[in-house]
Design an enzyme around this catalytic site. Structure first.
Site, PDB file in Angstrom:
ATOM      1  N   GLN A  80       0.742  -1.158  -0.019  1.00 46.83           N
ATOM      2  CA  GLN A  80       0.057   0.149   0.012  1.00 46.83           C
ATOM      3  C   GLN A  80       0.741   1.268   0.130  1.00 46.83           C
ATOM      4  OE1 GLN A  80      -3.241   0.097   2.872  1.00 46.83           O
ATOM      5  NE2 GLN A  80      -3.824   2.009   2.409  1.00 46.83           N
ATOM      6  N   PHE A  81       1.220   1.806  -1.269  1.00 45.92           N
ATOM      7  CA  PHE A  81       2.190   2.738  -1.400  1.00 45.92           C
ATOM      8  C   PHE A  81       1.506   4.232  -0.741  1.00 45.92           C
ATOM      9  CE2 PHE A  81      -0.750   3.554  -4.735  1.00 45.92           C
ATOM     10  CZ  PHE A  81      -0.947   4.891  -5.269  1.00 45.92           C
ATOM     11  N   THR A  82       0.144   4.154  -0.660  1.00 49.96           N
ATOM     12  CA  THR A  82      -0.553   5.465   0.023  1.00 49.96           C
ATOM     13  C   THR A  82      -0.153   5.643   1.432  1.00 49.96           C
ATOM     14  OG1 THR A  82      -2.555   4.217   0.547  1.00 49.96           O
ATOM     15  CG2 THR A  82      -2.498   5.408  -1.679  1.00 49.96           C
TER      16      THR A  82
END
Length: 162
Positions: A80-82
């Site tokens: 989850q890059f966010t």
């Protein structure tokens, strides 16, 4: 590296209308990769997640006493890059997250690290870069956040034990 760890009764990942991974009781781990992450960050996150004492010891009734491995539970990892996003005004900015071409092999090596440290069939993951629907039944709820950038510090200022 940042990990948001949730103790779950169950969790699953769906891509394009089909379930690609699921676990029963265990840990759902959302993983964010920072552009400067190295193998030592991955080692730290793997070790800490697998050893977090988030479960009650059913023999003694003592809370916060056992880790996921002692309970023989599953771990579902989801990239989850966010987790490394921040707001510029009202628009999210993700420039400190590891770029996808570098992040995909790094994430895959992290999944492999978990499999080698625990049991391969207990470690599940989502689909890197896909639009995923993550479902979970949070148990507790219990949610912890880990950052590898400060492995020797916690919020109380007391050194953590390994």
């Amino acid at each position: 590296m940042r990990a948001v760890v949730q103790r779950v009764a169950s969790a699953s990942v769906e891509v394009d209308g089909r379930i690609v991974s699921e676990i029963g009781p265990g840990l759902l781990v959302l993983v964010g990769l920072h552009d400067s992450d190295t193998e030592s960050d991955a080692d730290y996150i793997c070790r800490k997640v697998l050893n977090m004492r988030l479960f009650t010891n059913e023999s003694t009734g003592k809370g916060w006493d056992q880790n996921v491995m002692q309970r023989d539970y599953g771990v579902l990892l989801v990239s989850q890059f966010t987790l490394y996003g921040f707001l510029k005004g009202n628009k999210p900015d993700f420039h400190v997250a590891m770029p996808p071409q570098k992040a995909k092999p790094f994430y895959e090596s992290l999944v492999e690290k978990f499999r080698k440290a625990y049991k391969p069939d207990a470690i599940k993951d989502g689909v890197f870069g896909a639009m995923m629907k993550v479902s979970l039944v949070n148990d507790g709820p219990v949610t912890m956040q880990l950052d590898s950038s400060q492995p020797s510090k916690n919020t109380s200022g007391v050194a953590e034990e390994s």
